[in-house]
Design a protein around this motif. Structure first.
Motif, PDB file in Angstrom:
ATOM      1  N   GLY A  76      28.786  -0.586  36.827  1.00 25.75           N
ATOM      2  CA  GLY A  76      28.417  -1.898  35.981  1.00 25.75           C
ATOM      3  C   GLY A  76      27.398  -2.683  36.922  1.00 25.75           C
ATOM      4  N   HIS A 111      38.380 -12.814  31.920  1.00 28.06           N
ATOM      5  CA  HIS A 111      38.591 -13.025  30.263  1.00 28.06           C
ATOM      6  C   HIS A 111      38.492 -14.632  30.204  1.00 28.06           C
ATOM      7  CE1 HIS A 111      39.389  -9.112  29.547  1.00 28.06           C
ATOM      8  NE2 HIS A 111      40.343  -8.920  30.274  1.00 28.06           N
ATOM      9  N   ALA A 156      31.245  -6.412  36.356  1.00 30.25           N
ATOM     10  CA  ALA A 156      31.724  -5.968  35.164  1.00 30.25           C
ATOM     11  C   ALA A 156      31.385  -4.542  34.716  1.00 30.25           C
ATOM     12  CB  ALA A 156      31.523  -6.925  34.022  1.00 30.25           C
ATOM     13  N   ASP A 157      31.807  -3.732  33.957  1.00 37.50           N
ATOM     14  CA  ASP A 157      31.400  -2.367  33.589  1.00 37.50           C
ATOM     15  C   ASP A 157      30.445  -2.410  32.506  1.00 37.50           C
ATOM     16  OD1 ASP A 157      33.311  -1.363  35.070  1.00 37.50           O
ATOM     17  OD2 ASP A 157      34.948  -0.850  33.631  1.00 37.50           O
ATOM     18  N   TYR A 165      31.740  -3.133  29.384  1.00 38.76           N
ATOM     19  CA  TYR A 165      32.642  -4.212  29.201  1.00 38.76           C
ATOM     20  C   TYR A 165      32.340  -5.048  27.792  1.00 38.76           C
ATOM     21  CZ  TYR A 165      34.431  -8.986  29.925  1.00 38.76           C
ATOM     22  OH  TYR A 165      35.147 -10.205  29.949  1.00 38.76           O
ATOM     23  N   LYS A 166      33.289  -5.514  27.021  1.00 42.95           N
ATOM     24  CA  LYS A 166      32.944  -6.122  25.924  1.00 42.95           C
ATOM     25  C   LYS A 166      32.815  -7.377  25.977  1.00 42.95           C
ATOM     26  CE  LYS A 166      33.043  -3.374  22.090  1.00 42.95           C
ATOM     27  NZ  LYS A 166      33.126  -2.137  22.846  1.00 42.95           N
ATOM     28  N   THR A 167      31.468  -8.067  25.727  1.00 43.17           N
ATOM     29  CA  THR A 167      31.358  -9.583  25.716  1.00 43.17           C
ATOM     30  C   THR A 167      31.882 -10.196  24.597  1.00 43.17           C
ATOM     31  OG1 THR A 167      29.157  -9.251  24.854  1.00 43.17           O
ATOM     32  CG2 THR A 167      29.350  -9.105  27.192  1.00 43.17           C
ATOM     33  N   THR A 219      28.546  -4.391  24.136  1.00 41.56           N
ATOM     34  CA  THR A 219      28.836  -3.932  25.505  1.00 41.56           C
ATOM     35  C   THR A 219      28.071  -4.688  26.238  1.00 41.56           C
ATOM     36  OG1 THR A 219      26.890  -2.360  25.684  1.00 41.56           O
ATOM     37  CG2 THR A 219      29.064  -1.466  24.660  1.00 41.56           C
ATOM     38  N   LEU A 220      28.500  -4.905  27.617  1.00 40.40           N
ATOM     39  CA  LEU A 220      27.670  -5.783  28.617  1.00 40.40           C
ATOM     40  C   LEU A 220      26.126  -5.246  28.668  1.00 40.40           C
ATOM     41  CD1 LEU A 220      27.501  -7.754  30.788  1.00 40.40           C
ATOM     42  CD2 LEU A 220      28.197  -5.970  32.470  1.00 40.40           C
TER      43      LEU A 220
END
Ligand code: BDP
Length: 719
Positions: free
Chosen positions: A577, A605, A618-619, A622-624, A629-630
């Motif tokens: 990430g 979060h 963050a990966d 990762y869900k923004t 996804t990021l």
């Protein structure tokens, strides 16, 4: 024969007229007048109402400041109203009366007196008065400088074509010290200056006082700026030599009528460099004595000299730590020398040694323990964010942690990290974001603005500093819209609670006139410009991705070899990430913020998305908050930056007939350049980060036109 002569004479006169018109036009639209254009009122009804109500003016009192106000009012009125307005000795019907409270006598009722008492030395009142059978507009204050501020405000009200039938304006500055910091060198160059050379012509001072000095002072006073640090924080020690001090005095004399005090940046090693001492150790009696004598010498020349700005033990500058002493030792020694003269020290908190793994911790770690240890005439001058004037940073944690130390906020007007004078970036939203950040220092609502206003913990001194974006470019700031950043700094220094959107509306009117369509267009362009720059330069909390010149992207750049180089220090992208883990599990920089905030930043979060990668690694998947996804979010944000610049270009194009050709073309060309650079930023960053993410750029977005190597090979900026 006659006819030919007649014709050619006609032709000549005609060409001359055209030439004159063109010249007049050039002169009118070259930007030199800044927001003090005083263009003739366009609306006929307003104009005739103004003319009826403003038939003459009267000044009471006499001083250099009152003279300055008088000149301003005379010129402003005749230009705005299109005719000369006479000055009278006695108060007449339908006039403007400019008078300090002390001269008002029976004309000041109890209410007015009570009101003025709330406004301090620099505040003012503008009010319609009916008395003694006369109607007049009164501009009053407790001091002459208040009158000057009131006069400027009155002219701004007129220029905005606002009704003056029932005027009742009262205002005062919320901060005492509102300073520009010039990073100008004695040789005329400007560190991080993008608008030409320094306006201070040291070679011809003290003999020549150029018109520009006066117009500079007028512009500053018109927005309430009341101090200026004349030279670079990386200070040439010579500024303190007798040769330079007489030049400083000449500038102080020129600025004084406008309420502007001068200050200088000093080099901590000056006792060695110009004083021939063997040391600059603040504990050495000879060094202390040297500074005392130097302060006495300065005040002999300039009785209202402001004080010293100091960059010590930072980026190679000398300082007390060279002698095993502390920052407080150094600052307090200078403070002692200045105290008998009521001078102040602005000690900068911008220090880092890059020894630590996380540079952003350093300034806080260094200065937090000094809370309450500085002498009472020392400010700690703190940049808005913990790194260095990036497009977006969270506020500097010192603002929430120094309840016993006067803090001076330092922001940067010169766009060192925001596209120089090429990119249109209105910084009001950046200032507002910082000022309105809640530090939670003493519970909810203790914003940075309130901290520096001294409303959270009492502060004997309050202040703000802006690193100037001014040079000898004819229009002062090179980019016509960069003038807005000077203006906004002044207005928001006067009142840190002002909204950036309101401030830019004022500037737009004063700079471009009152056409509604034009104003709406300008509002849209300016108000989205800072977010656009954040998006194409460093969205989601990414920071310090620029090349050595600070203009173009170079996320691959390493200041030093791994593992302490830039890549590791700032974005820390890897296969997993991207982002810097500053949580309790990482560098723990979050713990520099007050409880509630620390928790919020620490949890991925609850951390505001704009600071996601500032505080978290963050990966890529990762869900923004948008559900993307990021990696995709990053691609979208970078692209949004470019698209917004294009929207700004399109909007500007629609305003073509409403703006003079000179400024229209200049801004158009600059926007073209900005768009090109935005694309470079987007493509270079995404291609580079892609080498880690190994994910495709979403097909619906524009693909980079070149490969990564192309961007790496691009020349850094010409500056
Ligand atoms: C950095 C600038 C550098 C300044 C320094 C400072 O790159 O030129 O001297 O800030 O604030 O951003 O001292």
């Amino acid at each position: 024969m006659f006819r030919t002569t007649f014709r050619s004479t006609h032709l000549r006169i005609f060409s001359l007229l055209i030439l004159l018109l063109l010249q007049a036009k050039t002169h009118a639209e070259d930007g030199y007048k800044l927001w003090l254009r005083y263009d003739r009122i366009q609306n006929k009804k307003t104009l005739s109402l103004y003319q009826d109500q403003l038939k003459q003016y009267t000044f009471m009192g006499s001083s250099a400041t009152i003279n300055a106000a008088k000149t301003e009012l005379r010129n402003g009125l005749s230009s705005l109203l299109g005719k000369k307005i006479p000055e009278t000795d006695a108060i007449k019907n339908n006039s403007i009366v400019v008078a300090p409270l002390s001269r008002l006598g029976a004309n000041a009722d109890k209410e007015l007196r009570a009101q003025l008492r709330q406004l301090g030395k620099e505040g003012f009142i503008i009010k319609n008065i009916t008395g003694g059978g006369k109607n007049y507009t009164l501009i009053t204050a407790n001091s002459d400088i208040g009158l000057l501020y009131g006069t400027f405000r009155f002219l701004q009200i007129l220029a905005s074509e606002t009704s003056i039938a029932r005027l009742s304006v009262s205002d005062f500055p919320r901060l005492q010290n509102r300073l520009l910091n010039h990073w100008d060198n004695p040789d005329g160059s400007i560190e991080r200056g993008y608008a030409g050379r320094s306006i201070f012509e040291w070679n011809t001072l003290p003999g020549k006082i150029s018109r520009r000095y006066i117009d500079y002072a007028r512009a500053n006073a018109s927005v309430g700026i009341n101090g200026t640090v004349l030279n670079n924080v990386n200070a040439n020690p010579n500024i303190l030599t007798p040769e330079y001090l007489v030049k400083v005095k000449a500038l102080a004399d020129a600025f004084r009528p406008y309420g502007i005090k001068v200050y200088v940046s000093v080099n901590f090693a000056a006792p060695i460099r110009i004083g021939k001492l063997a040391t600059a150790d603040p504990a050495d009696p000879a060094v202390k004595q040297w500074w005392k004598k130097k302060a006495d010498e300065i005040y002999q020349l300039i009785p209202d000299f402001g004080g010293f700005c100091v960059k010590a033990n930072s980026e190679g500058q000398p300082g007390p730590q060279d002698y095993g002493r502390s920052h407080t030792d150094g600052a307090n020694m200078l403070a002692e020398a200045l105290a008998p003269h009521r001078g102040i020290v602005m000690w900068r908190a911008f220090v880092y040694k890059n020894r630590e793994q996380d540079r952003i911790r350093e300034s806080y770690d260094e200065f937090h323990p000094t809370n309450g240890k500085f002498a009472s005439n020392v400010f700690l001058q703190v940049k808005n964010g913990p790194i260095d004037f990036q497009p977006r940073e969270p506020f500097h944690p010192l603002f929430g942690a120094m309840d016993k130390t006067p803090l001076m906020l330092e922001v940067q007007l010169t766009q060192e990290y925001l596209g120089f004078s090429t990119h249109l970036v209105y910084l009001g939203p950046l200032f507002e974001e910082c000022l309105q950040s809640d530090t939670y220092a003493k519970g909810q609502g203790t914003t940075v603005a309130k901290v520096i206003e001294g409303k959270v913990s009492p502060q004997k001194m309050t202040g703000i500093a802006g690193v100037a974006n001014i040079g000898d470019a004819r229009n002062w700031t090179a980019h016509p819209f960069a003038q807005a950043n000077w203006y906004a700094f002044g207005r928001m220094s006067w009142n840190p609670e002002l909204k950036a959107s309101g401030v830019i509306r004022e500037w737009n009117i004063l700079t471009f006139g009152n056409n509604k369509v034009l104003l709406d267009g300008l509002q849209q362009i300016t108000m989205q410009s800072r977010e656009a720059a954040v998006n194409y330069m460093g969205p989601l909390g990414l920071t310090m991705l620029m090349d050595i010149s600070h203009y173009r992207p170079a996320p691959w750049r390493r200041d030093k070899p791994a593992p302490t180089g830039t890549r590791e220090s700032f974005h820390r992208a890897d296969e997993k990430g991207i982002g810097f883990d500053r949580t309790a599990a990482g560098s723990d920089a979050v713990s520099q913020y007050a409880g509630a905030l620390k928790e919020r930043f620490n949890d991925i979060h609850t951390c505001p998305e704009k600071f996601l990668l500032w505080f978290h690694h963050a990966d890529w998947d990762y869900k923004t908050s948008s559900g993307k996804t990021l990696w995709n979010e990053l691609c979208y944000r970078y692209s949004a930056g470019v698209y917004t610049v294009r929207a700004m270009q399109n909007k500007w194009e629609t305003l073509k007939t409403l703006v003079d050709p000179e400024r229209f073309t200049l801004v158009k060309n600059l926007l073209t350049e900005q768009e090109k650079e935005a694309v470079i930023w987007r493509d270079a960053c995404l291609l580079y980060f892609q080498t880690f993410s190994k994910r495709p750029i979403p097909a619906e977005l524009e693909a980079p036109a070149h490969d990564l190597e192309y961007y790496k090979a691009l020349k850094v900026s010409m500056n």
